[in-house]
Motif scaffolding. Structure first.
Motif, PDB file in Angstrom:
ATOM      1  N   GLY A  43      36.722  27.996  43.566  1.00 29.86           N
ATOM      2  CA  GLY A  43      36.610  29.443  43.440  1.00 29.86           C
ATOM      3  C   GLY A  43      35.896  29.856  42.161  1.00 29.86           C
ATOM      4  N   ASP A  45      35.648  33.522  39.416  1.00 29.37           N
ATOM      5  CA  ASP A  45      36.211  34.828  39.117  1.00 29.37           C
ATOM      6  C   ASP A  45      35.557  35.401  37.861  1.00 29.37           C
ATOM      7  OD1 ASP A  45      38.670  36.677  39.852  1.00 29.37           O
ATOM      8  OD2 ASP A  45      38.617  36.536  37.668  1.00 29.37           O
ATOM      9  N   THR A  78      33.496  34.500  44.700  1.00 24.82           N
ATOM     10  CA  THR A  78      34.447  35.211  43.847  1.00 24.82           C
ATOM     11  C   THR A  78      35.630  35.746  44.638  1.00 24.82           C
ATOM     12  OG1 THR A  78      33.155  37.233  44.100  1.00 24.82           O
ATOM     13  CG2 THR A  78      32.705  35.881  42.164  1.00 24.82           C
ATOM     14  N   SER A  79      35.577  35.686  45.964  1.00 20.62           N
ATOM     15  CA  SER A  79      36.699  36.135  46.777  1.00 20.62           C
ATOM     16  C   SER A  79      36.792  35.260  48.018  1.00 20.62           C
ATOM     17  CB  SER A  79      36.530  37.602  47.187  1.00 20.62           C
ATOM     18  OG  SER A  79      35.350  37.777  47.947  1.00 20.62           O
ATOM     19  N   GLY A  80      37.925  35.307  48.672  1.00 21.41           N
ATOM     20  CA  GLY A  80      38.129  34.448  49.820  1.00 21.41           C
ATOM     21  C   GLY A  80      37.181  34.752  50.965  1.00 21.41           C
ATOM     22  N   SER A  81      36.660  33.720  51.590  1.00 21.96           N
ATOM     23  CA  SER A  81      35.741  33.886  52.711  1.00 21.96           C
ATOM     24  C   SER A  81      35.619  32.567  53.448  1.00 21.96           C
ATOM     25  CB  SER A  81      34.357  34.323  52.213  1.00 21.96           C
ATOM     26  OG  SER A  81      33.380  34.194  53.220  1.00 21.96           O
ATOM     27  N   SER A  84      33.449  29.764  52.044  1.00 21.45           N
ATOM     28  CA  SER A  84      33.879  28.841  50.998  1.00 21.45           C
ATOM     29  C   SER A  84      34.593  27.614  51.567  1.00 21.45           C
ATOM     30  CB  SER A  84      34.790  29.549  49.993  1.00 21.45           C
ATOM     31  OG  SER A  84      36.031  29.899  50.592  1.00 21.45           O
ATOM     32  N   GLU A 119      40.114  30.830  46.295  1.00 19.69           N
ATOM     33  CA  GLU A 119      39.905  32.272  46.383  1.00 19.69           C
ATOM     34  C   GLU A 119      40.178  32.881  45.013  1.00 19.69           C
ATOM     35  OE1 GLU A 119      42.178  33.952  49.507  1.00 19.69           O
ATOM     36  OE2 GLU A 119      41.501  32.523  51.013  1.00 19.69           O
ATOM     37  N   SER A 120      39.114  33.264  44.321  1.00 16.07           N
ATOM     38  CA  SER A 120      39.264  33.749  42.959  1.00 16.07           C
ATOM     39  C   SER A 120      40.024  32.686  42.168  1.00 16.07           C
ATOM     40  CB  SER A 120      39.953  35.109  42.950  1.00 16.07           C
ATOM     41  OG  SER A 120      40.026  35.636  41.659  1.00 16.07           O
ATOM     42  N   ASN A 122      43.066  31.473  42.986  1.00 15.93           N
ATOM     43  CA  ASN A 122      44.031  30.784  43.848  1.00 15.93           C
ATOM     44  C   ASN A 122      43.409  29.550  44.489  1.00 15.93           C
ATOM     45  OD1 ASN A 122      46.124  32.741  43.489  1.00 15.93           O
ATOM     46  ND2 ASN A 122      45.023  34.092  44.894  1.00 15.93           N
TER      47      ASN A 122
END
Length: 277
Positions: A43, A45, A78-81, A84, A119-120, A122
């Motif tokens: 991830g 961030d 930078t965010s869950g997707s 990734s 995710e970021s 996490n």
């Protein structure tokens, strides 16, 4: 991404490891089961350290000769997707053998194996189709941005998951013992004096996809005024590849997938076919 591999007979491999992307794997003639490993991307961030990618492995996934499977190698986000995540997927077909489409007219897939991206801050999880021998480890969680109104430090990335346990958290944490996972990067050491602005973080370590190897140790903790240190890779990983968490100034490691076939091989501890051939 360069796809490498050898063997279209009863022993072989395909490796998807040089960068993110979506690819097609065609099952070789005569092959009805594959073994595989997938690591999600680390991830990223703006302030906190990125979570490590999850690692998944599975043995004897049922396939059909000539079947085409989708392979995805994840990218750091930078965010869950879904972008990734790394893994192997089978198209869902109707009774006529045609792909079933979603509301956007894209083919629908069922997951066979998946290492999910961080995710970021996490860490990513992992999973495999039911009924097969499988396992893996979650990515660690990145450390958080720190600010005491005098000094501040961006978070550091976490380690990628291991073959049998989680990767280390950001802040210099070691992975689960005997997991083959990676450690998290350390965070800038804050003292009571003014440290001169916000200090950068460091990336977490990545993991290799050729089976469980050496479990990373924690990086040495820095003293007062020393920069953050990158996490150590596990199981033959190289730096943040694959799945090491990023930080504010650097993206995390991308994902990777390896597929092997041959009855003499299995994950996590007997997957190096080059050592046998």
């Amino acid at each position: 991404l360069t796809v490498s591999g050898s063997g279209d007979g009863y022993i072989g491999e395909r490796v998807y490891e040089d960068g993110p992307g979506v690819f097609t794997f065609t099952v070789p003639a005569g092959i009805r089961a594959i073994h595989a490993c997938a690591v999600g991307a680390g991830g990223h961030d703006t302030y906190d350290g990125g979570g490590g990618g999850g690692l998944a492995w599975a043995n004897s996934i049922p396939v059909e000769p000539g079947e085409k499977l989708e392979v995805r190698a994840g990218q750091s986000l930078t965010s869950g997707s879904d972008l990734s995540h790394s893994g192997i997927y089978r198209a869902i077909l109707d009774e006529n053998g045609d792909p079933v489409l979603d509301q956007q007219d894209n083919p629908r897939y069922t997951m066979l194996l998946e290492g999910r991206g961080g995710e970021s801050n996490n860490g990513g999880s992992f999973g495999a189709v039911a009924g097969v021998d499988s396992g893996g480890g979650e990515g660690g969680d990145g450390s958080l941005y720190y600010n005491n109104n005098v000094n501040s430090a961006f978070g550091s990335g976490a380690g990628a998951g291991g073959y049998d346990g989680a990767g280390g958290d950001g802040g210099g944490r070691a992975p689960a013992p005997n997991s083959g996972g990676a450690s998290g990067g350390t965070q800038f050491f804050i003292t009571s004096g003014n440290m001169g602005g916000t200090q950068p973080g460091a990336v977490g370590g990545g993991v290799g996809i050729r089976g469980r190897g050496t479990t990373a140790t924690a990086p040495p903790q820095q003293g007062s005024g020393e920069s953050a240190k990158a996490g150590k890779p596990g199981s033959g990983g190289d730096g943040k590849e694959f799945g090491g968490g990023g930080h504010s100034g650097e993206m995390g490691g991308h994902g990777a997938v390896r597929i092997i076939w041959g009855i003499r091989f299995s994950y996590p501890d007997n997957a190096d076919i080059e050592a046998v051939e």
